[in-house]
Motif scaffolding. Structure first.
Motif, mmCIF file in Angstrom:
data_model
loop_
_atom_site.group_PDB
_atom_site.id
_atom_site.type_symbol
_atom_site.label_atom_id
_atom_site.label_comp_id
_atom_site.label_asym_id
_atom_site.label_seq_id
_atom_site.Cartn_x
_atom_site.Cartn_y
_atom_site.Cartn_z
ATOM 1 N N ALA A 121 -74.658 -87.465 119.799
ATOM 2 C CA ALA A 121 -73.488 -86.753 120.320
ATOM 3 C C ALA A 121 -72.808 -87.560 121.434
ATOM 4 N N THR A 122 -73.599 -88.250 122.238
ATOM 5 C CA THR A 122 -73.021 -89.078 123.304
ATOM 6 C C THR A 122 -72.217 -90.225 122.720
ATOM 7 N N ASN A 134 -70.808 -90.285 119.782
ATOM 8 C CA ASN A 134 -69.586 -89.710 119.207
ATOM 9 C C ASN A 134 -68.546 -89.427 120.286
ATOM 10 N N ALA A 135 -69.006 -88.943 121.436
ATOM 11 C CA ALA A 135 -68.078 -88.670 122.538
ATOM 12 C C ALA A 135 -67.420 -89.961 123.038
ATOM 13 N N GLN A 144 -64.829 -90.987 120.445
ATOM 14 C CA GLN A 144 -63.673 -90.091 120.392
ATOM 15 C C GLN A 144 -62.898 -90.043 121.704
ATOM 16 N N ALA A 145 -63.418 -90.675 122.743
ATOM 17 C CA ALA A 145 -62.742 -90.643 124.044
ATOM 18 C C ALA A 145 -61.323 -91.182 123.924
ATOM 19 N N VAL A 170 -67.030 -90.890 130.386
ATOM 20 C CA VAL A 170 -67.830 -90.115 129.440
ATOM 21 C C VAL A 170 -69.249 -89.993 129.985
ATOM 22 N N VAL A 199 -74.619 -86.488 126.907
ATOM 23 C CA VAL A 199 -74.714 -85.143 126.350
ATOM 24 C C VAL A 199 -76.187 -84.745 126.406
#
Length: 568
Positions: free
Chosen positions: A181-182, A184-185, A188-189, A206, A209
């Protein structure tokens, strides 16, 4: 031309100067006497004196001007006036060159923009920060390593007033980092910035997560700083493999560290991974942080979830049921000592990892061509090999989400995995049972209690046999060998015969097989007294010959009538 010999071009005629006889006036105003004596500015009124000038060049326009200090009359030199036109043309060329250069720069900038957009489409954008580090341009795999490295370097330096201290990792403090998830973040940032996503001057921070299990944090700090007899413990739950269910371990009252400063330090690390943050702690006297009743309620919920049967199919012929102990491994309990509760959720990352490694092994299948036997008219007589579609599992992440939804919703319906399917091919063989040395077939004659093997019209071999008894006679008809076993336990409603050898089934449970216990029935051909439960009893060597030579798809014709006694 005027009467004095000069071109009439609008230029004033030179004045008539008067001087001494024998003197010449130069254009620059100097007097050159014959005797070599030169005087400046001595003009006479002698009308016979002359002035000499360089001849003028005819032209439409003249730009000749004498300089003020040259003494020229302004008529001695003339310049054709092309300067202004040339300046204009040079000015136009310069403007065009400037515009072309601007267009080239704009085109290069636009091309560079789209190239940058494409390059960063699957990478972290410029300006994306992970803690104090820029991760611009890193792919998912690189970001995964960056996140894992930062988590490994993250520490909380915990100390109390008694000069006890420790450097704890996030995992030790009950902090679970969702690496996927991190990543992906990070990828997507700045995606909401549109075209400005690749602007390096626009930054976005960021964080990790994470989820935190307060009970695990409290247990670690308590075991590190508080003596065993002084500790307060929360009731917990855990999966017991022996009983295959979640059980409760009761807690107790006692002394426990206060978590506020440590949780604050963890929050700083989450925002700035890869750092070490200090956290002074103090203690308090506490009751059982989580009661036994609250833990039992959580255990009951977890047991209800692992009782669900989760089955995944490939949309064709294969399916797979996830074992209960695997589902139990996905159950993640999170304790909140402040509220005195334990909540149950699923570890989606562990679920995805398991399904990615397991589903292809369980659900992928290779295509198998179907083998048909046809007669000369094209009618399919039998299928010797059933066709199997080729199936490959794809997009396992979508299937993992379906599994998670099913577990959360309590659904027990089979889940269809996303797959690609390749339809099997069909191959046919046209059998000819009439020509000499044609396709093999077997005739079972109940009247004679014999089995005869043919290749087309050519007789190959004949065996004595014993068919089914009166109550379970061998059926008449045309059949095909469909499955074979070298050894098998044969059973029915009233019998069990272990280790039967050389079995070739052709009609349901009817088939050829070795029957060493029935040599008398085979020798006499007496199914009335020594008959089988419907199979064709043969001597061991004869049954082995049929097994080894009559392949799946071999035609079997059962003819004749049930005899009233022995036929031999």
């Amino acid at each position: 031309m005027s009467d004095n010999g000069y071109f009439d071009s609008g230029i004033p005629k030179p004045p008539v100067s008067r001087g001494s006889q024998g003197q010449k006036f130069n254009v620059d105003g100097n007097v050159s006497p014959v005797n070599g004596e030169t005087r400046r500015g001595d003009y006479s009124n002698d009308t016979q004196s002359t002035m000499q000038f360089s001849p003028l060049r005819p032209s439409g326009q003249f730009a000749g001007r004498g300089t003020e200090d040259s003494g020229d009359s302004g008529l001695g030199q003339f310049e054709v006036q092309h300067g202004d036109g040339m300046a204009k043309r040079h000015g136009h060329v310069g403007l065009i060159v400037t515009l072309v250069m601007l267009l080239v720069l704009v085109a290069a900038a636009v091309g560079g923009f789209f190239a940058a957009q494409s390059y960063f489409s699957d990478k972290a954008a410029p300006g994306v920060m992970f803690g104090s580090r820029s991760v611009a341009g890193q792919s998912a795999a690189q970001l995964t390593q960056t996140v894992k490295s930062a988590v490994s370097d993250s520490k909380v330096e915990v100390a109390d007033n008694a000069e006890q201290d420790t450097k704890a990792t996030l995992k030790e403090l009950g902090v679970k980092v969702d690496v996927k998830a991190t990543v992906n973040a990070l990828l997507q940032a700045k995606s909401s910035a549109g075209a400005l996503r690749i602007n390096p001057f626009q930054r976005q921070q960021v964080s990790l997560v994470t989820s935190t299990d307060d009970s695990a944090m409290s247990d670690y700090l308590t075991s590190t700083f508080v003596k065993e007899g002084e500790r307060a413990k929360a009731s917990t739950i855990a999966y017991d493999k022996t009983s295959q269910k979640f059980t409760v371990t009761a807690g107790k009252e006692g002394k426990a560290p206060k978590l506020d400063t440590v949780k604050s330090a963890v929050a700083k690390i989450v925002a700035n991974p890869g750092t070490t943050v200090s956290a002074p702690i103090s203690y308090g006297s506490v009751s059982m942080p989580i009661s036994e009743e609250a833990a039992q309620e959580a255990a009951d919920t977890a047991n209800q979830r692992i009782a669900q049967s989760v089955t995944i199919n490939n949309g064709d012929s294969k399916s797979f049921t996830i074992p209960a102990d695997v589902v139990a491994g996905w159950v993640d309990s999170s304790s909140d000592v402040a509220k005195g509760t334990i909540t149950i959720q699923y570890d989606s990352e562990a679920m995805s990892t398991y399904l990615e490694s397991t589903l292809p092994k369980q659900l992928d299948q290779d295509a198998v061509a179907q083998q048909d036997i046809k007669n000369a008219q094209g009618t399919v007589l039998t299928v010797t090999t059933k066709g199997v579609n080729g199936v490959k599992v794809t997009n396992i992440a979508t299937t993992a989400q379906k599994v998670l939804d099913a577990l959360n919703n309590g659904s027990t319906e089979s889940i269809a995995a996303q797959t690609t399917v390749v339809k099997y091919k069909t191959e046919s063989h046209v059998a000819d049972y009439t020509k000499a040395n044609g396709d093999m077939w077997i005739e079972v004659d109940r009247s004679k209690q014999t089995v005869t093997v043919y290749k087309g019209s050519t007789k190959v071999k004949s065996f004595n046999v014993c068919t089914g008894k009166d109550s379970t006679q061998t059926d008449n008809g045309t059949f095909y060998v469909n499955i074979k076993y070298q050894t098998q336990d044969m059973r029915g409603t009233d019998y069990l015969t272990k280790g039967v050898k050389w079995i070739s089934y052709f009609n349901g449970g009817e088939g050829f097989h070795a029957a060493p216990w029935n040599t008398v029935g085979i020798a006499t051909g007496d199914p009335v007294t020594h008959g089988s439960h419907g199979c064709v009893n043969m001597l061991t060597a004869d049954a082995q010959w049929i097994y080894q030579n009559a392949g799946v798809g071999t035609m079997v014709k059962v003819i004749g009538t049930q005899p009233t006694g022995a036929v031999r």
